[in-house]
Design a protein around this motif. Structure first.
Motif, short mmCIF file in Angstrom:
data_model
loop_
_atom_site.label_atom_id
_atom_site.label_comp_id
_atom_site.label_asym_id
_atom_site.label_seq_id
_atom_site.Cartn_x
_atom_site.Cartn_y
_atom_site.Cartn_z
N LEU A 202 0.58 -0.82 0.14
CA LEU A 202 -0.45 0.05 -0.48
C LEU A 202 0.59 1.48 -0.20
O LEU A 202 0.46 2.27 -0.15
CB LEU A 202 -0.60 0.00 0.94
N LEU A 203 2.07 1.51 -0.27
CA LEU A 203 2.86 1.94 0.40
C LEU A 203 3.95 2.73 -0.12
O LEU A 203 4.90 3.40 -0.48
CB LEU A 203 4.02 2.87 1.85
N THR A 204 3.65 1.82 -1.71
CA THR A 204 4.66 2.00 -3.15
C THR A 204 4.44 2.56 -4.04
O THR A 204 5.38 3.19 -4.75
CB THR A 204 4.82 0.18 -3.12
N GLY A 205 2.93 3.17 -3.69
CA GLY A 205 2.60 3.94 -4.45
C GLY A 205 1.98 3.56 -6.14
O GLY A 205 1.69 3.79 -7.02
N LYS A 206 2.25 1.95 -6.06
CA LYS A 206 1.84 1.44 -7.32
C LYS A 206 0.51 0.83 -7.33
O LYS A 206 -0.14 0.71 -8.18
CB LYS A 206 3.15 0.21 -7.76
N TYR A 207 -0.60 1.65 -6.64
CA TYR A 207 -1.72 0.45 -7.00
C TYR A 207 -2.90 2.19 -6.92
O TYR A 207 -2.85 2.74 -5.96
CB TYR A 207 -2.49 -0.09 -5.45
N LYS A 208 -3.62 2.02 -7.41
CA LYS A 208 -4.53 2.71 -7.94
C LYS A 208 -5.74 2.79 -7.08
O LYS A 208 -6.57 1.38 -6.06
CB LYS A 208 -5.04 2.83 -8.62
N LYS A 209 -6.99 3.45 -6.61
CA LYS A 209 -7.93 3.66 -6.30
C LYS A 209 -8.68 2.26 -6.64
O LYS A 209 -9.01 1.99 -7.60
CB LYS A 209 -8.70 5.18 -5.75
N ASP A 210 -9.80 1.73 -5.78
CA ASP A 210 -10.70 0.79 -5.91
C ASP A 210 -10.17 -0.11 -5.94
O ASP A 210 -11.00 -1.35 -7.22
CB ASP A 210 -11.55 1.35 -6.92
N PHE A 223 -6.76 -3.68 3.36
CA PHE A 223 -7.19 -3.79 2.11
C PHE A 223 -8.92 -3.69 2.00
O PHE A 223 -9.56 -3.73 1.05
CB PHE A 223 -6.88 -5.14 1.88
N GLN A 224 -10.00 -2.88 2.94
CA GLN A 224 -11.28 -3.25 3.00
C GLN A 224 -11.56 -1.92 2.10
O GLN A 224 -10.94 -0.57 2.85
CB GLN A 224 -11.69 -3.60 4.22
N PRO A 225 -12.83 -1.85 1.54
CA PRO A 225 -13.49 -0.54 0.92
C PRO A 225 -13.07 0.53 2.12
O PRO A 225 -13.00 2.19 1.76
CB PRO A 225 -14.93 -0.38 1.11
N GLU A 226 -13.84 0.52 3.24
CA GLU A 226 -13.67 1.69 5.06
C GLU A 226 -11.95 2.13 4.87
O GLU A 226 -12.39 3.40 5.73
CB GLU A 226 -14.31 1.67 5.39
N ASN A 227 -10.94 1.69 4.21
CA ASN A 227 -9.93 2.20 4.37
C ASN A 227 -9.24 1.91 3.30
O ASN A 227 -8.19 2.69 3.89
CB ASN A 227 -8.81 1.03 5.43
N CYS A 231 -6.34 4.56 2.68
CA CYS A 231 -4.54 4.40 2.84
C CYS A 231 -3.87 4.66 1.85
O CYS A 231 -2.42 6.10 2.12
CB CYS A 231 -4.22 3.24 2.43
N LEU A 232 -4.63 5.45 0.84
CA LEU A 232 -3.73 5.97 -0.47
C LEU A 232 -3.22 7.35 -0.27
O LEU A 232 -2.35 8.36 -1.29
CB LEU A 232 -4.08 5.78 -1.94
N GLU A 233 -4.04 8.03 0.34
CA GLU A 233 -4.11 8.95 0.50
C GLU A 233 -2.88 9.19 1.65
O GLU A 233 -2.47 10.72 1.29
CB GLU A 233 -5.51 9.74 1.51
N VAL A 234 -2.44 8.53 2.20
CA VAL A 234 -0.92 8.61 2.79
C VAL A 234 -0.12 8.39 2.12
O VAL A 234 1.04 9.47 2.38
CB VAL A 234 -1.40 7.84 3.81
#
Length: 319
Positions: A202-210, A223-227, A231-234
């Motif tokens: 999650l902290l690598t920057g390689k994943y997109k929203k949703d 990795f649940q939708p509510e979080n 996470c990606l905002e951090v």
């Protein structure tokens, strides 16, 4: 690359530890042994002398891969960490589990052996578990004793019956439940080698929203939708600050941990030589105090809002 001594003993580890969980080919999806060996050899070439594995990773496959790397590199050049899993905590079973790990690794001793998880006292007492670990240490089968995923209370109980040299909590910019444990460890000369440093990607920057995950991460809390999107905002803040230093968000996440008081040496996984080389570029530089705090504030805003999850790997809460 700097090197640290664990606890009160004489085991030395590199300030970055190569995590070999993915090399088991189970939780994170399929992997090739040739790529795993490339990751280990590249890491060693760049100064990482410490490998973290466990009997449960790929049901022994990770240990066998590490064993092949030990043959290639040389046992005396590496610090090797493994762990005993829940079903093997009773005295005779733990002795056998350790021997089996040693066999897969092709060595006659482990630098660190961990109790991988706590278990209920009524199953096997902490006195028996720690006494067995001390027996293994006295016999020269292990050089240092570690606790993984233990709370402060569980750690204090273990310390009554034997040496605790190092702990291994889940700790990152997105998971900070163990701050008091880290502080307690520093006060008691117990080293801290956190896992999931990159929050499983999650902290690598390689994943997109949703994004949708179908491997073991599909059940993990973050990795649940509510979080997930939060996470990606951090990660976005981390990316922006890290870019000022010419670094990726992953390198920034590792460097942040290296600067965090009480942290001895983060565990960082790699599936191939390229990933290993990129991770190691987190070493040898620092954020300014101001930039460290910008990242820290974004992290705390997120982690303070999380429910009291008991483990990274599911959504169970202690409430």
């Amino acid at each position: 690359m700097e090197y640290k001594t664990l606890g009160k003993g004489d085991v030395k580890v590199s300030e970055l530890i190569l995590g070999c969980w993915a090399m088991g080919g189970d939780y994170f999806g399929a992997t090739e042994d040739t790529s795993s060996l490339e990751a280990i050899e590249k890491s060693y070439e760049l100064g990482v002398n410490t490998l973290d594995t466990a009997e449960i990773y790929g049901s022994g496959r990770s240990e066998r891969v590490v064993g092949e790397a030990i043959k290639r590199i040389g046992r005396d050049k590496l610090s090797v960490i493994s762990k005993v899993f829940k079903p093997s905590m009773q005295h005779d079973k733990m002795i056998k589990a350790c021997e089996d790990s040693l066999s897969r690794l092709g060595t006659d001793y482990l630098d660190v052996y961990f109790l991988h998880y706590p278990i209920p006292e009524e199953e096997v007492s902490i006195e028996e578990r720690m006494s067995t670990m001390m027996e293994l240490k006295k016999a020269g089968k292990i050089r240092a004793i570690g606790l993984s995923n233990f709370s402060i209370e569980e750690m204090k109980a273990a310390m009554k019956y034997g040496d605790v040299d190092v702990i291994q909590p889940c700790y990152s910019l997105l998971w900070r439940y163990d701050e008091e444990l880290v502080k307690f460890s520093a006060e008691n000369n117990v080293s801290v080698i956190p896992y999931s440093t990159l929050a499983q990607g999650l902290l690598t920057g390689k994943y997109k929203k949703d994004a949708v995950f179908t491997d073991g991460r599909a059940k993990a809390a973050l990795f649940q939708p509510e979080n997930y999107n939060r996470c990606l905002e951090v990660t976005d803040v981390l990316s922006e600050v890290s870019a000022k230093y010419g670094k990726t968000p992953a390198q920034g996440a590792i460097a942040w941990l290296l600067q965090t008081p009480g942290i001895t040496a983060p565990i960082v996984g790699a599936k191939n030589g390229k990933q290993a080389e990129e991770n190691i570029q987190a070493s040898g530089w620092k954020f300014s105090e101001e930039d460290y705090e910008i990242i820290n504030a974004a992290s705390k805003k997120f982690t303070d809002s999380l429910p009291n999850y008991t483990l990274f790997f599911n959504t169970e809460t202690a409430d």
